[in-house]
Write a protein that holds these residues in place. Structure first.
Motif, PDB file in Angstrom:
ATOM      1  N   ALA A  29       0.833  -1.205   0.000  1.00  0.00           N
ATOM      2  CA  ALA A  29       0.000   0.000   0.000  1.00  0.00           C
ATOM      3  C   ALA A  29       0.867   1.254   0.000  1.00  0.00           C
ATOM      4  CB  ALA A  29      -0.929  -0.005   1.217  1.00  0.00           C
ATOM      5  N   GLU A  30       1.930   1.230   0.800  1.00  0.00           N
ATOM      6  CA  GLU A  30       2.824   2.390   0.858  1.00  0.00           C
ATOM      7  C   GLU A  30       3.495   2.615  -0.497  1.00  0.00           C
ATOM      8  OE1 GLU A  30       6.399   4.252   3.599  1.00  0.00           O
ATOM      9  OE2 GLU A  30       5.740   2.195   3.964  1.00  0.00           O
ATOM     10  N   ALA A  31       3.930   1.549  -1.138  1.00  0.00           N
ATOM     11  CA  ALA A  31       4.563   1.671  -2.461  1.00  0.00           C
ATOM     12  C   ALA A  31       3.565   2.191  -3.491  1.00  0.00           C
ATOM     13  CB  ALA A  31       5.135   0.322  -2.896  1.00  0.00           C
ATOM     14  N   THR A  32       2.339   1.672  -3.448  1.00  0.00           N
ATOM     15  CA  THR A  32       1.310   2.141  -4.375  1.00  0.00           C
ATOM     16  C   THR A  32       1.001   3.608  -4.115  1.00  0.00           C
ATOM     17  OG1 THR A  32       0.351  -0.077  -4.518  1.00  0.00           O
ATOM     18  CG2 THR A  32      -1.047   1.751  -5.212  1.00  0.00           C
ATOM     19  N   TYR A  33       0.867   3.976  -2.843  1.00  0.00           N
ATOM     20  CA  TYR A  33       0.600   5.364  -2.492  1.00  0.00           C
ATOM     21  C   TYR A  33       1.708   6.274  -3.031  1.00  0.00           C
ATOM     22  CZ  TYR A  33      -0.252   9.651   0.008  1.00  0.00           C
ATOM     23  OH  TYR A  33      -0.480  10.983   0.288  1.00  0.00           O
ATOM     24  N   LYS A  34       2.958   5.880  -2.798  1.00  0.00           N
ATOM     25  CA  LYS A  34       4.085   6.708  -3.249  1.00  0.00           C
ATOM     26  C   LYS A  34       4.107   6.860  -4.762  1.00  0.00           C
ATOM     27  CE  LYS A  34       7.149   6.015   0.668  1.00  0.00           C
ATOM     28  NZ  LYS A  34       8.391   5.406   1.164  1.00  0.00           N
ATOM     29  N   SER A  35       3.759   5.787  -5.482  1.00  0.00           N
ATOM     30  CA  SER A  35       3.847   5.852  -6.941  1.00  0.00           C
ATOM     31  C   SER A  35       2.622   6.481  -7.599  1.00  0.00           C
ATOM     32  CB  SER A  35       4.078   4.452  -7.525  1.00  0.00           C
ATOM     33  OG  SER A  35       2.934   3.639  -7.360  1.00  0.00           O
ATOM     34  N   LYS A  36       1.462   6.389  -6.965  1.00  0.00           N
ATOM     35  CA  LYS A  36       0.232   6.860  -7.609  1.00  0.00           C
ATOM     36  C   LYS A  36      -0.395   8.091  -6.963  1.00  0.00           C
ATOM     37  CE  LYS A  36       0.025   3.313 -10.447  1.00  0.00           C
ATOM     38  NZ  LYS A  36       0.268   3.459 -11.870  1.00  0.00           N
TER      39      LYS A  36
END
Length: 110
Positions: A29-36
């Protein structure tokens, strides 16, 4: 006694696996948040990025955002709202659900 020891080991392994999956989901979720999301909403969700300021984006941890239901947040992420782009077809339902949980965590840091 052997049965009790086996049950204790099995329980311990089950807890460890569960925690591992929770950590992976949080990291995902953190990676998705950072990228999107972070480009507009900022790394901390406060909306104080240049784009966030330009678009007058709400603080994701604010009571105003946090009072929305999970279904409402899911719809906003999926379909977009105002100038926010929709992520339907770009993120899976699981990723969107993880983002909703991530946004909930932003409200707990207040």
């Amino acid at each position: 006694m052997k049965i009790l020891a086996r049950k204790s080991i099995l329980f311990g392994l089950t807890v460890m696996v569960g925690l591992s999956f929770a950590a992976q989901a949080q990291n995902g979720a953190e990676a998705t948040y950072k990228s999107k999301c972070a480009m507009c909403h900022g790394a901390d969700g406060k909306g104080d990025s240049p784009m966030g300021k330009k678009l007058n984006i709400r603080d994701l941890g604010s009571p105003e955002v946090q009072k929305q239901t999970d279904a409402e947040l899911t719809t906003i992420i999926t379909k977009g709202k105002g100038k926010m782009v929709p992520f339907e077809g770009k993120l899976t339902a699981d990723q969107i659900g993880q983002l909703v949980a991530y946004i909930r965590g932003l409200g707990k840091t207040k």
